[in-house]
Design an enzyme around this catalytic site. Structure first.
Site, PDB file in Angstrom:
ATOM      1  N   LYS A 196      -1.231   1.790  -3.438  1.00  0.00           N
ATOM      2  CA  LYS A 196      -1.236   2.512  -2.169  1.00  0.00           C
ATOM      3  C   LYS A 196      -2.174   1.786  -1.208  1.00  0.00           C
ATOM      4  O   LYS A 196      -3.353   1.604  -1.500  1.00  0.00           O
ATOM      5  CB  LYS A 196      -1.710   3.952  -2.386  1.00  0.00           C
ATOM      6  CG  LYS A 196      -1.825   4.746  -1.091  1.00  0.00           C
ATOM      7  CD  LYS A 196      -2.065   6.205  -1.363  1.00  0.00           C
ATOM      8  CE  LYS A 196      -2.254   6.981  -0.070  1.00  0.00           C
ATOM      9  NZ  LYS A 196      -2.471   8.403  -0.305  1.00  0.00           N
ATOM     10  N   LYS A 249       3.447   2.303  -1.872  1.00  0.00           N
ATOM     11  CA  LYS A 249       3.365   3.066  -0.631  1.00  0.00           C
ATOM     12  C   LYS A 249       2.519   2.327   0.388  1.00  0.00           C
ATOM     13  O   LYS A 249       1.428   1.883   0.011  1.00  0.00           O
ATOM     14  CB  LYS A 249       2.726   4.419  -0.955  1.00  0.00           C
ATOM     15  CG  LYS A 249       2.511   5.311   0.224  1.00  0.00           C
ATOM     16  CD  LYS A 249       1.816   6.563  -0.223  1.00  0.00           C
ATOM     17  CE  LYS A 249       1.540   7.411   0.988  1.00  0.00           C
ATOM     18  NZ  LYS A 249       0.760   8.564   0.689  1.00  0.00           N
TER      19      LYS A 249
HETATM   20  C1  PBG Z   1      -3.138  11.691   0.808  1.00  0.00           C
HETATM   21  C2  PBG Z   1      -1.735  11.305   1.074  1.00  0.00           C
HETATM   22  C3  PBG Z   1      -1.340  10.608   2.202  1.00  0.00           C
HETATM   23  C4  PBG Z   1       0.044  10.511   2.144  1.00  0.00           C
HETATM   24  C5  PBG Z   1       0.459  11.126   0.959  1.00  0.00           C
HETATM   25  N1  PBG Z   1      -0.666  11.611   0.298  1.00  0.00           N
HETATM   26  C6  PBG Z   1      -2.112  10.124   3.373  1.00  0.00           C
HETATM   27  C7  PBG Z   1      -3.360   9.403   3.180  1.00  0.00           C
HETATM   28  O1  PBG Z   1      -3.600   8.760   2.169  1.00  0.00           O
HETATM   29  O2  PBG Z   1      -4.169   9.483   4.102  1.00  0.00           O
HETATM   30  C8  PBG Z   1       0.872   9.842   3.206  1.00  0.00           C
HETATM   31  C9  PBG Z   1       2.299  10.165   3.258  1.00  0.00           C
HETATM   32  C10 PBG Z   1       2.978   9.797   4.534  1.00  0.00           C
HETATM   33  O3  PBG Z   1       2.417   9.150   5.441  1.00  0.00           O
HETATM   34  O4  PBG Z   1       4.148  10.177   4.657  1.00  0.00           O
HETATM   35  N2  PBG Z   1      -3.592  11.798  -0.445  1.00  0.00           N
END
Ligand code: PBG
Length: 324
Positions: A196, A249
């Site tokens: 991520k 992601k």
């Molecule tokens: C946070 C989380 C995020 C997303 C999913 N879980 C955002 C972040 O890490 O700040 C993002 C999903 C998206 O942008 O559609 N744990």
């Protein structure tokens, strides 16, 4: 002209093109992320995600019913909580009568056959807006694991089929696996957000949940977008710790990473087509600059071609309708 090899021969007609098509997109591939809010008979549109709503639990059930009719059978739930319910240690995350755990129970009660995936991270419940526990401006790793482990067990108890640690703390997959097993949830799977990135594409999601960090950024735990070899380290650890799926992601700016994991690991690879990717397509389509339907299907197909077997996408409903 003496041209022996003519690739255009296989593109002559629609039937030929279908015969040689390498990648097929199917509604079976989709996991739809859904946002939940408190209240009754309430839904509010996310300003930066036209067509995407935060639903109160009663309307969430209607929404899932519509999706099931379209053939979508997997959902990932996210809670939007008022600031008053947030604190330093994300207490609300394990409140059995809180919004999130009640929603999971309500969905599984009404739709026992759908797969419910949950989010394991502190940010929607944290007064600091970070995925981990904050002390003196630092995100603490190991104390966060205890909170995440309890969160995952509470979600499994409420009926989650897959827990999705999205926090990027070190060692969390192993700790969550042990906690689930100790509590008798051997069959609950872990879809690790293995790779991520600290991405600008999460902006609209943080609007949806009002979960933006109150200070700083997430770069001490999420990965640097410049790195791909580091993705192998993250994935190897999550495999060793017991992950059942490896997620990449965001998706579209990281297709090389999806391919890298696909070529190096045997676990199913999934990809999160994130909020900013949705917002980009939607805003251009609304201006008439891109063809909405064709762009959606092309994006999703590309993610699958890169090697993802399932895609978390806010386009699931539209794509399912298009694929009918
Ligand atoms: C946070 C989380 C995020 C997303 C999913 N879980 C955002 C972040 O890490 O700040 C993002 C999903 C998206 O942008 O559609 N744990």
């Amino acid at each position: 002209m003496n041209i022996i090899r003519r690739p255009r021969r296989n593109r002559h007609s629609a039937v030929l093109r279908d015969l040689v098509q390498e990648t097929q997109l199917s509604t079976n591939d989709f996991i739809l992320p859904l946002f939940i809010i408190e209240g009754q008979n309430t839904r509010t549109e996310v300003a930066s995600m036209p067509g995407i709503y935060r639903h109160s639990v009663d309307l969430l059930l209607d929404e899932i019913g519509e999706c099931v009719d379209l053939g979508i059978r997997a959902f990932d739930l996210f809670p939007n909580l008022p600031d008053a319910k947030k604190d330093r240690t994300a207490t609300e995350a394990t409140n059995p009568d809180g919004l999130y755990l009640s929603a999971i129970r309500a969905v599984k009660d009404r739709f026992p056959d759908v797969v419910i995936m949950t989010d394991v991270a502190m940010d929607p419940y944290s007064s600091d807006g970070h995925d981990g526990l904050v002390e003196n401006g630092k995100i603490l790793n190991d104390p966060t694991l205890e909170i995440l482990g309890n969160m995952a067990v509470a979600q499994a108890r409420a009926g989650a089929d897959i827990v999705g640690p999205s926090d990027m703390m070190d060692g969390r997959v192993g700790h969550i696996r042990r906690m689930l097993d100790v509590h008798g949830f051997q069959d609950v799977a872990i879809m690790s957000y293995a790779v991520k990135y600290a991405s600008a594409f999460y902006g609209p999601f943080r609007d949806a949940l009002q979960s933006a960090p109150k200070f700083g950024d997430k770069k001490t735990y999420q990965m640097n977008p410049a790195n791909s070899r580091e993705a192998l380290i993250e994935a190897e650890l999550d495999v060793a710790e017991g992950a059942d799926f490896l997620m990449v992601k965001p998706a579209l700016a990281y297709l090389d990473i999806i391919k890298l994991l696909h070529d190096n690991f045997d676990l199913p690879i999934t990809a999160y087509n994130v909020s900013g990717e949705y917002a980009m397509v939607k805003s251009a389509a609304q201006n008439g600059w891109l063809d909405n339907d064709r762009t959606i299907l092309e994006c999703l197909l590309s993610i699958k071609r890169a090697g993802a077997s399932a895609i978390l996408t806010y386009f699931a409903k539209e794509a399912a309708t298009l694929l009918r």
